[in-house]
Design a protein around this motif. Structure first.
Motif, PDB file in Angstrom:
ATOM      1  N   LEU A   1      10.676  32.121  11.024  1.00 22.95           N
ATOM      2  CA  LEU A   1      12.097  31.905  10.760  1.00 22.95           C
ATOM      3  C   LEU A   1      12.477  32.460   9.393  1.00 22.95           C
ATOM      4  N   GLU A   2      11.625  32.225   8.399  1.00 24.49           N
ATOM      5  CA  GLU A   2      11.900  32.723   7.054  1.00 24.49           C
ATOM      6  C   GLU A   2      11.973  34.245   7.057  1.00 24.49           C
ATOM      7  N   ASN A   3      11.032  34.897   7.743  1.00 28.75           N
ATOM      8  CA  ASN A   3      11.025  36.345   7.814  1.00 28.75           C
ATOM      9  C   ASN A   3      12.268  36.869   8.516  1.00 28.75           C
ATOM     10  N   THR A   4      12.643  36.207   9.619  1.00 29.15           N
ATOM     11  CA  THR A   4      13.804  36.651  10.389  1.00 29.15           C
ATOM     12  C   THR A   4      15.083  36.503   9.574  1.00 29.15           C
ATOM     13  N   LYS A   5      15.217  35.381   8.868  1.00 34.20           N
ATOM     14  CA  LYS A   5      16.396  35.177   8.043  1.00 34.20           C
ATOM     15  C   LYS A   5      16.453  36.211   6.921  1.00 34.20           C
ATOM     16  N   ALA A   6      15.278  36.566   6.356  1.00 35.76           N
ATOM     17  CA  ALA A   6      15.230  37.583   5.301  1.00 35.76           C
ATOM     18  C   ALA A   6      15.655  38.948   5.844  1.00 35.76           C
ATOM     19  N   ILE A   7      15.215  39.262   7.074  1.00 36.55           N
ATOM     20  CA  ILE A   7      15.608  40.527   7.701  1.00 36.55           C
ATOM     21  C   ILE A   7      17.118  40.546   7.931  1.00 36.55           C
ATOM     22  N   TYR A   8      17.657  39.423   8.442  1.00 39.68           N
ATOM     23  CA  TYR A   8      19.100  39.341   8.685  1.00 39.68           C
ATOM     24  C   TYR A   8      19.871  39.541   7.379  1.00 39.68           C
ATOM     25  N   THR A   9      19.414  38.895   6.318  1.00 38.72           N
ATOM     26  CA  THR A   9      20.093  39.009   5.027  1.00 38.72           C
ATOM     27  C   THR A   9      20.063  40.444   4.511  1.00 38.72           C
ATOM     28  N   ALA A  10      18.922  41.113   4.685  1.00 36.74           N
ATOM     29  CA  ALA A  10      18.761  42.466   4.165  1.00 36.74           C
ATOM     30  C   ALA A  10      19.528  43.510   4.981  1.00 36.74           C
ATOM     31  N   LEU A  11      19.524  43.363   6.309  1.00 33.17           N
ATOM     32  CA  LEU A  11      20.078  44.408   7.168  1.00 33.17           C
ATOM     33  C   LEU A  11      21.445  44.096   7.762  1.00 33.17           C
ATOM     34  N   CYS A  12      21.750  42.817   7.940  1.00 38.49           N
ATOM     35  CA  CYS A  12      22.936  42.452   8.728  1.00 38.49           C
ATOM     36  C   CYS A  12      24.040  41.759   7.936  1.00 38.49           C
ATOM     37  N   ALA A  13      23.660  40.975   6.936  1.00 41.48           N
ATOM     38  CA  ALA A  13      24.632  40.121   6.262  1.00 41.48           C
ATOM     39  C   ALA A  13      25.724  40.901   5.558  1.00 41.48           C
ATOM     40  N   ASN A  14      25.429  42.109   5.100  1.00 40.35           N
ATOM     41  CA  ASN A  14      26.419  42.895   4.375  1.00 40.35           C
ATOM     42  C   ASN A  14      27.662  43.148   5.217  1.00 40.35           C
ATOM     43  N   CYS A  15      27.474  43.358   6.513  1.00 42.91           N
ATOM     44  CA  CYS A  15      28.608  43.627   7.407  1.00 42.91           C
ATOM     45  C   CYS A  15      29.016  42.395   8.215  1.00 42.91           C
ATOM     46  N   HIS A  16      28.019  41.657   8.709  1.00 44.54           N
ATOM     47  CA  HIS A  16      28.308  40.505   9.566  1.00 44.54           C
ATOM     48  C   HIS A  16      28.537  39.219   8.762  1.00 44.54           C
TER      49      HIS A  16
ATOM     50  N   GLY B   1      32.600  40.518   9.536  1.00 42.53           N
ATOM     51  CA  GLY B   1      33.323  41.574  10.249  1.00 42.53           C
ATOM     52  C   GLY B   1      33.674  42.796   9.434  1.00 42.53           C
ATOM     53  N   THR B   2      32.902  43.115   8.394  1.00 40.40           N
ATOM     54  CA  THR B   2      33.169  44.303   7.589  1.00 40.40           C
ATOM     55  C   THR B   2      32.948  45.578   8.402  1.00 40.40           C
ATOM     56  N   GLY B   3      33.864  46.555   8.270  1.00 37.79           N
ATOM     57  CA  GLY B   3      33.704  47.833   8.961  1.00 37.79           C
ATOM     58  C   GLY B   3      33.725  47.713  10.470  1.00 37.79           C
ATOM     59  N   GLY B   4      34.430  46.713  10.973  1.00 38.25           N
ATOM     60  CA  GLY B   4      34.517  46.539  12.422  1.00 38.25           C
ATOM     61  C   GLY B   4      33.317  45.844  13.028  1.00 38.25           C
ATOM     62  N   ALA B   5      32.460  45.257  12.184  1.00 35.84           N
ATOM     63  CA  ALA B   5      31.282  44.544  12.697  1.00 35.84           C
ATOM     64  C   ALA B   5      31.706  43.366  13.573  1.00 35.84           C
ATOM     65  N   VAL B   6      30.978  43.131  14.634  1.00 41.52           N
ATOM     66  CA  VAL B   6      31.295  42.054  15.575  1.00 41.52           C
ATOM     67  C   VAL B   6      31.127  40.695  14.904  1.00 41.52           C
ATOM     68  N   ASN B   7      32.032  39.779  15.208  1.00 40.44           N
ATOM     69  CA  ASN B   7      31.905  38.396  14.754  1.00 40.44           C
ATOM     70  C   ASN B   7      30.843  37.722  15.611  1.00 40.44           C
ATOM     71  N   LEU B   8      29.694  37.466  15.014  1.00 41.59           N
ATOM     72  CA  LEU B   8      28.568  36.920  15.769  1.00 41.59           C
ATOM     73  C   LEU B   8      28.805  35.489  16.219  1.00 41.59           C
ATOM     74  N   GLN B   9      29.726  34.801  15.580  1.00 43.21           N
ATOM     75  CA  GLN B   9      30.029  33.433  16.005  1.00 43.21           C
ATOM     76  C   GLN B   9      30.844  33.419  17.296  1.00 43.21           C
ATOM     77  N   GLN B  10      31.475  34.557  17.602  1.00 41.04           N
ATOM     78  CA  GLN B  10      32.311  34.637  18.799  1.00 41.04           C
ATOM     79  C   GLN B  10      31.758  35.585  19.863  1.00 41.04           C
ATOM     80  N   SER B  11      30.702  36.340  19.510  1.00 46.54           N
ATOM     81  CA  SER B  11      30.151  37.328  20.436  1.00 46.54           C
ATOM     82  C   SER B  11      29.548  36.673  21.678  1.00 46.54           C
ATOM     83  N   ASN B  12      29.801  37.298  22.828  1.00 44.59           N
ATOM     84  CA  ASN B  12      29.254  36.796  24.093  1.00 44.59           C
ATOM     85  C   ASN B  12      28.091  37.660  24.590  1.00 44.59           C
TER      86      ASN B  12
END
Length: 227
Positions: free
Chosen positions: A153-168, A175-186
């Motif tokens: 879990l720690e590794n996955t959260k670190a990956i998310y922070t490094a690669l995804c958090a900037n936009c998501h 939702g930066t740059g048209g990124a999908v809102n993951l709280q609403q994504s189906n």
């Protein structure tokens, strides 16, 4: 990753051939095999260390304990295997073989106990905070409530922070740059895996940077941000 696995397999095949010759007391055949494969041993051993070092250098997030132990054991097992065969020592060769088998078990299970760690279940809240949760078979079997555990879990959260958090965003709804809102994504977990690996729109694919397991756990982590 594929190069690393290939050279490890080739090195082990040569080692096993010579080990069997040693254990069967075929010393003359062993000497011939050792002489003819001496350069290959050097090349494969060097490639194992180089490719393994590259993978560690590019590892996303903090290095887990099992991986550090695996690296240490490999660094010990390679010279043990070479010395054991060179000296015709069955004891040293057997120790090297056992270490390689244990390392294989660690690599397959990502656990020093060679079985998946069933430690304390961890739940992730929509805002990305981590907390403990009581084991719940019904939730554990539900794909949206799939639980990640411990260092995974720690590794996955670190990956998310490094690669995804900037936009998501840390909570999935930036939702930066048209990124999908993951709280609403189906999107399903499988669809999320595909997007993470291959990209979509302005989002690049990370299939060449992440392992299949990392992509899988990252997809699962993203579903936990859904409200």
């Amino acid at each position: 990753m594929h190069i690393h696995v290939l050279v490890v397999i080739l090195f082990l095949i040569l080692f096993l051939i010579k080990a069997f010759q040693l254990f069967l007391n075929k010393h003359h055949s062993l000497n011939r095999t050792r002489t003819s494969t001496k350069m290959l041993d050097i090349v494969f051993g060097t490639l194992i260390l180089a490719s393994g070092g590259y993978l560690i250098f590019n590892y996303n997030g903090p290095l887990p304990t099992w991986l550090l132990v695996k690296v240490g054991l490999v660094l010990a097992a390679i010279p043990l295997a070479v010395v054991g065969i060179k000296r015709h020592s069955k004891v040293i060769t057997a120790v090297g073989l056992l270490i390689f088998l244990y390392v294989y078990g660690i690599a397959e299970t990502k656990s020093l106990k060679m079985r998946p760690d069933k430690g304390e279940a961890v739940a992730v809240s929509p805002n990305g905070e981590v907390g403990t949760a009581s084991p719940d078979p019904e939730k554990a079997s539900h794909p949206i409530l799939a639980q990640l555990e411990g260092t995974q879990l720690e590794n996955t959260k670190a990956i998310y922070t490094a690669l995804c958090a900037n936009c998501h965003g840390e909570d999935g709804q930036k939702g930066t740059g048209g990124a999908v809102n993951l709280q609403q994504s189906n999107l399903t977990v499988e669809e999320r895996r595909n997007v993470i690996a291959n990209g979509r729109g302005l989002m690049p694919g990370y299939g060449s940077q992440l392992s299949e397991q990392e992509i899988e756990t990252l997809a699962l982590y993203s579903t936990m941000l859904k409200k």
